[in-house]
Design a protein around this motif. Structure first.
Motif, PDB file in Angstrom:
ATOM      1  N   LEU A 169      46.662  66.052  57.512  1.00  0.00           N
ATOM      2  CA  LEU A 169      47.875  65.983  58.319  1.00  0.00           C
ATOM      3  C   LEU A 169      47.456  66.023  59.786  1.00  0.00           C
ATOM      4  N   VAL A 170      47.921  65.059  60.546  1.00  0.00           N
ATOM      5  CA  VAL A 170      47.501  64.980  61.951  1.00  0.00           C
ATOM      6  C   VAL A 170      48.682  65.342  62.840  1.00  0.00           C
ATOM      7  N   SER A 171      48.539  66.411  63.603  1.00  0.00           N
ATOM      8  CA  SER A 171      49.637  66.874  64.458  1.00  0.00           C
ATOM      9  C   SER A 171      49.823  65.918  65.636  1.00  0.00           C
ATOM     10  N   GLY A 172      50.923  66.090  66.340  1.00  0.00           N
ATOM     11  CA  GLY A 172      51.241  65.242  67.485  1.00  0.00           C
ATOM     12  C   GLY A 172      50.187  65.310  68.567  1.00  0.00           C
ATOM     13  N   ASP A 173      49.454  66.437  68.633  1.00  0.00           N
ATOM     14  CA  ASP A 173      48.395  66.565  69.631  1.00  0.00           C
ATOM     15  C   ASP A 173      47.019  66.345  68.990  1.00  0.00           C
ATOM     16  N   ASP A 174      46.997  65.505  67.962  1.00  0.00           N
ATOM     17  CA  ASP A 174      45.746  64.985  67.391  1.00  0.00           C
ATOM     18  C   ASP A 174      44.834  66.013  66.747  1.00  0.00           C
ATOM     19  N   ILE A 175      45.385  67.019  66.164  1.00  0.00           N
ATOM     20  CA  ILE A 175      44.553  67.965  65.426  1.00  0.00           C
ATOM     21  C   ILE A 175      44.762  67.697  63.937  1.00  0.00           C
ATOM     22  N   VAL A 176      43.645  67.651  63.208  1.00  0.00           N
ATOM     23  CA  VAL A 176      43.742  67.345  61.783  1.00  0.00           C
ATOM     24  C   VAL A 176      43.741  68.638  60.968  1.00  0.00           C
ATOM     25  N   PHE A 177      44.668  68.724  60.049  1.00  0.00           N
ATOM     26  CA  PHE A 177      44.731  69.856  59.121  1.00  0.00           C
ATOM     27  C   PHE A 177      44.546  69.310  57.724  1.00  0.00           C
ATOM     28  N   LYS A 178      43.499  69.779  57.050  1.00  0.00           N
ATOM     29  CA  LYS A 178      43.270  69.318  55.685  1.00  0.00           C
ATOM     30  C   LYS A 178      43.986  70.257  54.719  1.00  0.00           C
ATOM     31  N   VAL A 179      44.806  69.672  53.863  1.00  0.00           N
ATOM     32  CA  VAL A 179      45.551  70.492  52.899  1.00  0.00           C
ATOM     33  C   VAL A 179      45.412  69.918  51.496  1.00  0.00           C
ATOM     34  N   GLU A 180      45.645  70.777  50.524  1.00  0.00           N
ATOM     35  CA  GLU A 180      45.626  70.346  49.127  1.00  0.00           C
ATOM     36  C   GLU A 180      46.844  69.443  48.872  1.00  0.00           C
ATOM     37  N   PRO A 181      46.690  68.487  47.937  1.00  0.00           N
ATOM     38  CA  PRO A 181      47.825  67.601  47.627  1.00  0.00           C
ATOM     39  C   PRO A 181      49.080  68.371  47.210  1.00  0.00           C
ATOM     40  N   THR A 182      48.898  69.542  46.599  1.00  0.00           N
ATOM     41  CA  THR A 182      50.068  70.310  46.174  1.00  0.00           C
ATOM     42  C   THR A 182      50.899  70.759  47.372  1.00  0.00           C
ATOM     43  N   ILE A 183      50.219  71.019  48.496  1.00  0.00           N
ATOM     44  CA  ILE A 183      50.932  71.416  49.717  1.00  0.00           C
ATOM     45  C   ILE A 183      51.778  70.240  50.204  1.00  0.00           C
ATOM     46  N   ALA A 184      51.156  69.060  50.160  1.00  0.00           N
ATOM     47  CA  ALA A 184      51.863  67.862  50.622  1.00  0.00           C
ATOM     48  C   ALA A 184      53.128  67.628  49.802  1.00  0.00           C
ATOM     49  N   LYS A 185      53.069  67.985  48.522  1.00  0.00           N
ATOM     50  CA  LYS A 185      54.240  67.811  47.643  1.00  0.00           C
ATOM     51  C   LYS A 185      55.447  68.601  48.143  1.00  0.00           C
ATOM     52  N   GLU A 186      55.169  69.751  48.769  1.00  0.00           N
ATOM     53  CA  GLU A 186      56.266  70.569  49.313  1.00  0.00           C
ATOM     54  C   GLU A 186      56.952  69.877  50.486  1.00  0.00           C
ATOM     55  N   MET A 187      56.224  68.996  51.146  1.00  0.00           N
ATOM     56  CA  MET A 187      56.769  68.297  52.305  1.00  0.00           C
ATOM     57  C   MET A 187      57.243  66.931  51.854  1.00  0.00           C
ATOM     58  N   GLU A 188      58.520  66.786  51.635  1.00  0.00           N
ATOM     59  CA  GLU A 188      59.045  65.549  51.050  1.00  0.00           C
ATOM     60  C   GLU A 188      58.704  64.305  51.860  1.00  0.00           C
ATOM     61  N   THR A 189      58.740  64.471  53.179  1.00  0.00           N
ATOM     62  CA  THR A 189      58.453  63.323  54.042  1.00  0.00           C
ATOM     63  C   THR A 189      57.024  62.835  53.833  1.00  0.00           C
ATOM     64  N   VAL A 190      56.097  63.779  53.731  1.00  0.00           N
ATOM     65  CA  VAL A 190      54.690  63.440  53.535  1.00  0.00           C
ATOM     66  C   VAL A 190      54.489  62.852  52.149  1.00  0.00           C
ATOM     67  N   GLN A 191      55.092  63.486  51.141  1.00  0.00           N
ATOM     68  CA  GLN A 191      54.891  63.047  49.769  1.00  0.00           C
ATOM     69  C   GLN A 191      55.421  61.629  49.560  1.00  0.00           C
ATOM     70  N   SER A 192      56.578  61.323  50.151  1.00  0.00           N
ATOM     71  CA  SER A 192      57.123  59.986  49.933  1.00  0.00           C
ATOM     72  C   SER A 192      56.236  58.941  50.620  1.00  0.00           C
TER      73      SER A 192
END
Lengths: 224, 176
Positions: free
Chosen positions: B27-50
């Motif tokens: 996940l890349v924030s607006g100020d260009d920092i990358v956060f690596k997360v497990e796919p299960t975390i992404a599932k919680e974020m509907e926008t990311v998952q879709s």
């Protein structure tokens, strides 16, 4: 550098978060909160806070008064049950009724009766009113006028939470010949116009807009 | 968790990797920092998952231009707790204790953008609780609402609602 780096005029690389965007605490234009999110937050407020925030702007005033919003707020706040307590006070010849609203959860969490007395707030008091009944937070009040020939009973609705009292909604007359008036009160949630139905007379319509449509005041005159 | 990115937004916004079920999501924030997360975390974020679903899982780097690197760790923390089934009243109380009102608002907007229903509902209640006793002026500033009443209109409304103005906290500019 990454292979994609081919835009020399692009912003600096290795931007630290502080340079990339204004600090949270620095004076900066307020981030706009979408209307639907504002409505969501407001729908969680208690009536007193909500009514105060009508003064924020015209659009907030409009939203908070909007029948659809009122309905949503009603359903959410029905989770926070309040008790309305009636108490009759006699001062010489006259009697008046006082209404107090008390949140049920504090009763359940605290069995000390002395704390109840101190927490109770007096929301509404009006002389000569008798409580017919209450339903979903609304109270129906009856007012009696009498002279030597007849008695007249008129009705008002009051909402203790908003401290509002309606105009007279209708009345019935009874002769002074030994009739006792019994009454009860209920209403249906529904559309926007209020109708007052007296069981023995034509329905009266109240033109003010509300979120319920039919109010029934059931009257029974019995001989004693 | 965060690592600085040695490229620009343009070039890193979409990078293809071999689809793999165990691949982490960046996940890349607006100020260009990358956060690596497990796919299960992404599932919680509907926008990311879709977004991931639309690309059949081929794309695992997701730009989130509306969310800062200050807010994203909080969102991730909440999602992690949510997956673990450890959202308790105690956790939520601790979670917001360290956030000032402006930060709560930023997170609220982030939760809306990412479409995380649970976090959005929770923060709605937090904001409602925090503004419940605030002055009309504070609430205007907080939500950036312009007062469009004439002074006469406002005075009249305030008079009608005078009973609602008791028990209002004094404005404290330092609390943010």
């Amino acid at each position: 550098n990454s292979p994609g780096h081919n835009f020399p005029e692009a912003p600096m690389m290795f931007n630290s978060p502080d340079n990339a965007r204004p600090k949270i605490n620095s004076p900066s234009p307020v981030t706009a909160v979408p209307d639907e999110l504002i409505a969501e937050v407001l729908s969680l407020l208690k009536v007193k806070s909500l009514l105060r925030l009508k003064c924020v702007s015209k659009s907030w005033n409009k939203l908070i008064s909007d029948p659809f919003f009122v309905k949503i707020h009603f359903h959410k706040s029905s989770l926070n049950t309040d008790l309305t307590l009636f108490s009759a006070h006699h001062t010489g010849k006259s009697t008046y009724t006082q209404l107090t609203v008390y949140p049920v959860h504090t009763l359940l969490e605290n069995n000390s009766t002395t704390s109840i007395v101190t927490v109770i707030r007096r929301f509404f008091s009006n002389e000569y009113h008798q409580v017919v009944g209450s339903c979903n937070g609304l109270c129906c009040l009856m007012e009696e006028y009498s002279n030597t020939e007849f008695r007249e009973f008129s009705f008002r609705l009051c909402n203790p939470a908003t401290k509002s009292l309606s105009h007279k909604l209708g009345f019935v007359e009874a002769q002074w010949n030994g009739w006792l008036l019994l009454s009860s009160f209920c209403f249906q949630l529904g559309s926007l116009a209020v109708q007052i139905n007296f069981c023995h007379s034509k329905p009266l319509t109240l033109l003010r807009r509300h979120t319920w449509d039919s109010i029934f005041v059931l009257l029974k005159l019995i001989k004693y | 968790m965060a690592e600085e990115v040695s490229s620009q937004m343009n070039s890193l916004s979409i990078s293809e990797t071999n689809p793999s079920s165990s691949a982490t999501i960046s996940l890349v924030s607006g100020d260009d920092i990358v956060f690596k997360v497990e796919p299960t975390i992404a599932k919680e974020m509907e926008t990311v998952q879709s977004f991931i679903d639309e690309t059949d899982g081929k794309i695992t780097t997701i730009p989130l231009p509306n969310i800062s690197s200050h807010d994203l760790p909080y969102v991730i923390e909440y999602c992690e707790k949510s997956i673990a089934g450890k959202i308790t009243k105690e956790f939520e109380a601790e979670f917001v204790k360290k956030l000032n009102n402006e930060e709560v608002k930023e997170l609220f907007l982030a939760a809306n953008y990412l479409n995380i229903k649970k976090l959005l509902d929770f923060l709605s209640q937090v904001i409602a609780d925090r503004i419940a006793n605030k002055s009309v002026e504070y609430v205007r500033r907080y939500f950036g609402i312009e007062n469009d009443f004439t002074p006469e209109e406002e005075a009249k409304l305030r008079e009608e609602l005078a009973w609602t103005f008791t028990g209002v906290d004094p404005d404290d500019e330092d609390e943010n």
